[in-house]
Design an enzyme around this catalytic site. Structure first.
Site, PDB file in Angstrom:
ATOM      1  N   ARG A 104       0.844  -1.194   0.000  1.00  0.00           N
ATOM      2  CA  ARG A 104       0.000   0.000   0.000  1.00  0.00           C
ATOM      3  C   ARG A 104       0.881   1.246   0.000  1.00  0.00           C
ATOM      4  NH1 ARG A 104      -5.468  -0.772   1.114  1.00  0.00           N
ATOM      5  NH2 ARG A 104      -6.006  -2.934   1.610  1.00  0.00           N
ATOM      6  N   GLU A 154       0.647   4.175   0.934  1.00  0.00           N
ATOM      7  CA  GLU A 154       0.114   5.193   1.836  1.00  0.00           C
ATOM      8  C   GLU A 154       1.273   5.961   2.458  1.00  0.00           C
ATOM      9  OE1 GLU A 154      -1.951   2.583   4.414  1.00  0.00           O
ATOM     10  OE2 GLU A 154      -3.834   2.693   3.304  1.00  0.00           O
ATOM     11  N   ARG A 184       2.307   2.202  13.555  1.00  0.00           N
ATOM     12  CA  ARG A 184       1.462   1.036  13.295  1.00  0.00           C
ATOM     13  C   ARG A 184       1.130   0.848  11.805  1.00  0.00           C
ATOM     14  NH1 ARG A 184      -4.441   2.457  15.911  1.00  0.00           N
ATOM     15  NH2 ARG A 184      -4.936   4.320  14.715  1.00  0.00           N
ATOM     16  N   HIS A 185       1.835   1.543  10.920  1.00  0.00           N
ATOM     17  CA  HIS A 185       1.603   1.389   9.483  1.00  0.00           C
ATOM     18  C   HIS A 185       2.873   0.943   8.769  1.00  0.00           C
ATOM     19  CE1 HIS A 185      -1.937   4.003  10.324  1.00  0.00           C
ATOM     20  NE2 HIS A 185      -2.472   3.325   9.331  1.00  0.00           N
ATOM     21  N   GLU A 204      -7.275  -1.346  15.158  1.00  0.00           N
ATOM     22  CA  GLU A 204      -7.992  -2.281  14.286  1.00  0.00           C
ATOM     23  C   GLU A 204      -7.043  -3.377  13.807  1.00  0.00           C
ATOM     24  OE1 GLU A 204      -9.322  -2.305   9.658  1.00  0.00           O
ATOM     25  OE2 GLU A 204      -9.684  -0.437  10.761  1.00  0.00           O
ATOM     26  N   SER A 259     -10.512  -6.301   8.905  1.00  0.00           N
ATOM     27  CA  SER A 259     -11.645  -5.709   8.195  1.00  0.00           C
ATOM     28  C   SER A 259     -12.275  -6.813   7.361  1.00  0.00           C
ATOM     29  CB  SER A 259     -11.181  -4.562   7.305  1.00  0.00           C
ATOM     30  OG  SER A 259     -12.284  -3.974   6.637  1.00  0.00           O
ATOM     31  N   ARG A 289       0.218  -6.462  12.887  1.00  0.00           N
ATOM     32  CA  ARG A 289      -0.583  -5.854  13.954  1.00  0.00           C
ATOM     33  C   ARG A 289      -0.976  -6.893  14.999  1.00  0.00           C
ATOM     34  NH1 ARG A 289      -4.535  -0.926  12.142  1.00  0.00           N
ATOM     35  NH2 ARG A 289      -2.932   0.361  11.133  1.00  0.00           N
TER      36      ARG A 289
END
Length: 433
Positions: free
Chosen positions: A211, A213, A219-220, A356, A359, A407
């Site tokens: 990703r 991002e 946490r990413h 989280e 998903s 995570r």
């Protein structure tokens, strides 16, 4: 190495050859001790200078810390030694000498910044704590696979180079593929759905996702490991049941099989599997409970995403793993099926009190509704024809989810930064090692 003995297996009276790294040398004058470390532990090597060959003593005591050596000798009982035994050496060989100036201290006596540790990951993983994290990670993935098999799911591997992104948008890493533009896959979502529509029915995958991002948070990651499930003839509640089983199985396996590793991380006393079943809160209930905590400057309203501080407040309120269900349809991806009222989706998130983890939801298996979803999110259905055309040939109802492996490890072991759960992390600043 032929006839090598691991340190943990060395018994008094044995003639052994042990091999590993020089962890520490203590020279007390007429007597000196070298601590040799291998993957199983440490063992003391005793040098009595006046009774041993000078060259033997010099070879052992001149070896720099973290040099790789092998020692052959007799194991003797010694209650004062760290492991209750020691080796009296007959020969010492320096296999690979280490520089005397190390970028970090693998003994852990001198702490290093995370960036220094990641720059020198091989050295960093010689620390007991570093080794423990990745032995636990391996046990988690083993247990997850076993739990999926018990749920009658078949392991699959889907492409990581794709023509279109799973969810469109700008969060894609473009690559050149034989003169054409392609992308690194954001998720196995569409491919696992297509596979669930075959006669395999229940499938799972553990693999990388990418990703683009521009996050820079603890946490990413830009390359992560996703644990995915998809099941035909499953609805969202069935998928949540499987999710709960898989996460619980991971914790239970670590509690049972990783006692030494948990002790190395100072977690053994308090580590336990989460209680099941996990609470299932509706999105509406979640924002009401967050607002009731008074932790946010502004009250959340219907349709808001949950901010990090809101997730934390709700996590503290719930006190364990939980699901948030019945999200507004407008905030979930096109492939998530809505409830009959069209206002709420079958989408769900599974949460740890810190963040989280999962998903998921039931998927839209009706082709006409799927095409509408594409159009509503500004995506071109034609670009996804490989996916949508399969829905013309009898696609069963199906549901699934994706779980971030890093995570899961991060929250399980209470790590401060997700990069500690990855051997060689990839983020905005890090492309090497």
């Amino acid at each position: 190495m032929e006839n090598r003995t691991y340190t943990a297996d060395a018994e008094p009276g044995d003639e052994v050859t042990v091999a590993g790294w020089v962890h520490e040398i203590r020279d007390l004058g007429g007597i000196a001790f070298l601590i040799l470390r291998d993957t199983e532990g440490r063992i003391q090597v005793k040098f009595e200078k006046d009774e041993m060959d000078d060259e033997l003593v010099e070879t052992g005591l001149d070896a720099s810390r973290e040099s790789v050596i092998s020692v052959t000798g007799l194991v003797k009982e010694e209650p004062r030694a760290p492991t209750g035994v020691e080796v009296v050496p007959e020969s010492v060989e320096v296999i690979s000498e280490a520089d005397t100036e190390l970028p970090l201290d693998p003994s852990g006596k001198v702490e290093a910044e995370l960036s220094t540790r990641l720059d020198n990951r091989t050295l960093d993983l010689r620390r007991e704590e570093g080794q423990a994290i990745f032995e636990i990670r391996a046990e988690v993935l083993r247990a997850v696979r076993e739990a999926f098999r018990e749920a009658n799911a078949t392991e699959i591997n889907t492409p990581k180079i794709v023509a279109t992104g799973t969810e469109g948008g700008t969060e894609l890493f473009p690559i050149t593929y034989f003169g054409e533009e392609a992308f690194m896959n954001q998720s196995p979502q569409l491919f696992k759905q297509l596979t669930a529509g075959s006669n395999l029915e229940r499938v799972f995958e553990i693999g990388p996702i990418f990703r683009a991002e521009e996050h820079n948070t603890p946490r990413h990651l830009n390359e992560a490991t996703s644990i995915d499930f998809e099941g035909a003839f499953c609805d969202h509640t069935d998928a949540m049941d499987v999710c709960e089983q898989v996460v619980s199985a991971a914790y239970e396996a670590v509690a049972e099989n990783c006692t030494e590793q948990l002790e190395a991380l100072d977690l053994a006393a308090d580590f336990e599997a989460p209680e099941t079943p996990f609470p299932r809160l509706s999105y509406e209930e979640a924002i009401e409970r967050i607002n009731a905590t008074g932790e946010l400057d502004e009250q959340l309203v219907w349709g808001d995403d949950l901010p990090t501080e809101g997730e934390k407040a709700l996590g503290d309120d719930v006190g364990g793993h939980y699901f948030i269900t019945d999200w507004p349809a407008e905030v979930k991806p096109f492939y998530i099926m809505d409830h009959d009222d069209g206002e709420l989706s079958t989408g769900f998130d599974m949460m740890h009190p810190r963040m989280e983890l999962v998903s998921g939801g039931q998927r839209e298996h009706r082709r006409d509704h799927l095409i509408e979803g594409f159009e509503q999110q500004g995506l071109e259905p034609e670009a996804f024809e490989y996916y949508t055309k399969m829905f013309q040939y009898g696609m069963p109802p199906h549901a699934g989810w994706g779980l971030g492996a890093e995570r899961l490890i991060m929250t399980m072991l209470d790590l401060g930064n997700i990069r500690e759960a990855v051997l060689f992390p990839r983020d905005r600043q890090r492309l090497s090692p």
